[in-house]
Scaffold this motif. Sequence first.
Motif, PDB file in Angstrom:
ATOM      1  N   TYR A 144       0.845  -1.200   0.000  1.00  0.00           N
ATOM      2  CA  TYR A 144       0.000   0.000   0.000  1.00  0.00           C
ATOM      3  C   TYR A 144       0.875   1.244   0.000  1.00  0.00           C
ATOM      4  CZ  TYR A 144      -4.475  -2.277   1.013  1.00  0.00           C
ATOM      5  OH  TYR A 144      -5.620  -3.011   0.941  1.00  0.00           O
ATOM      6  N   ARG A 201      -5.191 -12.016   3.532  1.00  0.00           N
ATOM      7  CA  ARG A 201      -6.462 -11.483   3.069  1.00  0.00           C
ATOM      8  C   ARG A 201      -6.567 -11.799   1.589  1.00  0.00           C
ATOM      9  NH1 ARG A 201      -9.209  -6.485   3.517  1.00  0.00           N
ATOM     10  NH2 ARG A 201     -10.740  -8.143   3.640  1.00  0.00           N
ATOM     11  N   HIS A 204      -8.110  -7.509  -2.911  1.00  0.00           N
ATOM     12  CA  HIS A 204      -9.324  -6.683  -2.808  1.00  0.00           C
ATOM     13  C   HIS A 204      -9.073  -5.264  -3.281  1.00  0.00           C
ATOM     14  CE1 HIS A 204      -7.075  -6.380   0.959  1.00  0.00           C
ATOM     15  NE2 HIS A 204      -7.505  -5.134   1.040  1.00  0.00           N
ATOM     16  N   HIS A 206     -10.544  -1.406  -2.369  1.00  0.00           N
ATOM     17  CA  HIS A 206     -11.336  -0.651  -1.386  1.00  0.00           C
ATOM     18  C   HIS A 206     -12.047   0.498  -2.090  1.00  0.00           C
ATOM     19  CE1 HIS A 206      -9.475  -2.145   2.414  1.00  0.00           C
ATOM     20  NE2 HIS A 206      -8.382  -2.291   1.696  1.00  0.00           N
TER      21      HIS A 206
HETATM   22 FE    FE Z   1      -6.811  -3.561   2.314  1.00  0.00          FE
END
Ligand code: FE
Length: 290
Positions: A144, A201, A204, A206
């Motif tokens: 990220y 996870r 994905h 967001h």
């Molecule tokens: Fe995330």
Amino acid sequence: MGASEASKVYGVSQGRLSEVFEDFLATTKELIRRHRLTHREYRAAVDFLCAVAEHGELKLLLDVFLEATVDAVDSQGRPGTASSVEGPYYVEGAPLMRSPCTLPHRADEPGARLLFYGTVRDSRGEALAGAMLDVWQADASGAYSHFDIPAEVAPYNLRARVIADERGAFEIRTWMSAPYHIPKDGPTGALLTALGRHPYRPAHLHVKLSHERCLPLTTQLFFEGDPYLDSDVVGAVKAPLVVRLERRDAPDEIARLGCDGPFYALRYDFVLARRAESQADTACAKAGVA
Ligand code: FE
Ligand code: MBD
């Protein structure tokens, strides 16, 4: 400062704070008695929380273990697209862009290209012209921006506030993100390992959607076939948020998007809950608006 503001702590009224925090203490004390916690265990828990704070993982820890439950309670009975958790990696103030657009990216952004498109409507089916989609995602290696990729290197990488067109349609060009694991080397990762849980996870995207006529929606989209859909460490996957990717290889489309070759496409039509009309009327009456 007005009286009502003075009695609020972090935006929560003192009455509500007392109600919930006193119960939090009572519930925790009950838990200490039920498990006959030793002093050594209590100290270990305090040391653990200190380590979590030192590593900057407080938000991560709480979002991993508790945010999905808050989302379930808070979104109950709301019409429209299912919500999901925000998580610890949202950054405010991403660049404003008009659809169609390409998310901010590095010159050599890795991974397969993805076309994310669809519409935004309200729960009566009316198009939401100019709806805002605040999108953020990890890159193809699960990093990220502003957390794993320094902001100075690539500010707001794969983040933007995208404005849908006058028909509520949007088209966002981006890159596929990969299944992702939360940091393994910090205290949160150590706790998961000790619990025998994995830190993954599913991949994905967001999105936070907003429009003045509607309640804002925070959600995530997941991809069919992802190996972690049934065991998300955060427990944030909901069936209606799992989408099928389409592989596109038409030369004219490839050229239009400026891709090198075939790319993936994901269509999603979002539905936002209208602000209750009665609620809007009350708010107007209070503010003295006709
Ligand atoms: Fe995330
Ligand atoms: C994430 O990327 C995330 O979205 C959540 C909710 C928790 C941890 C990492």
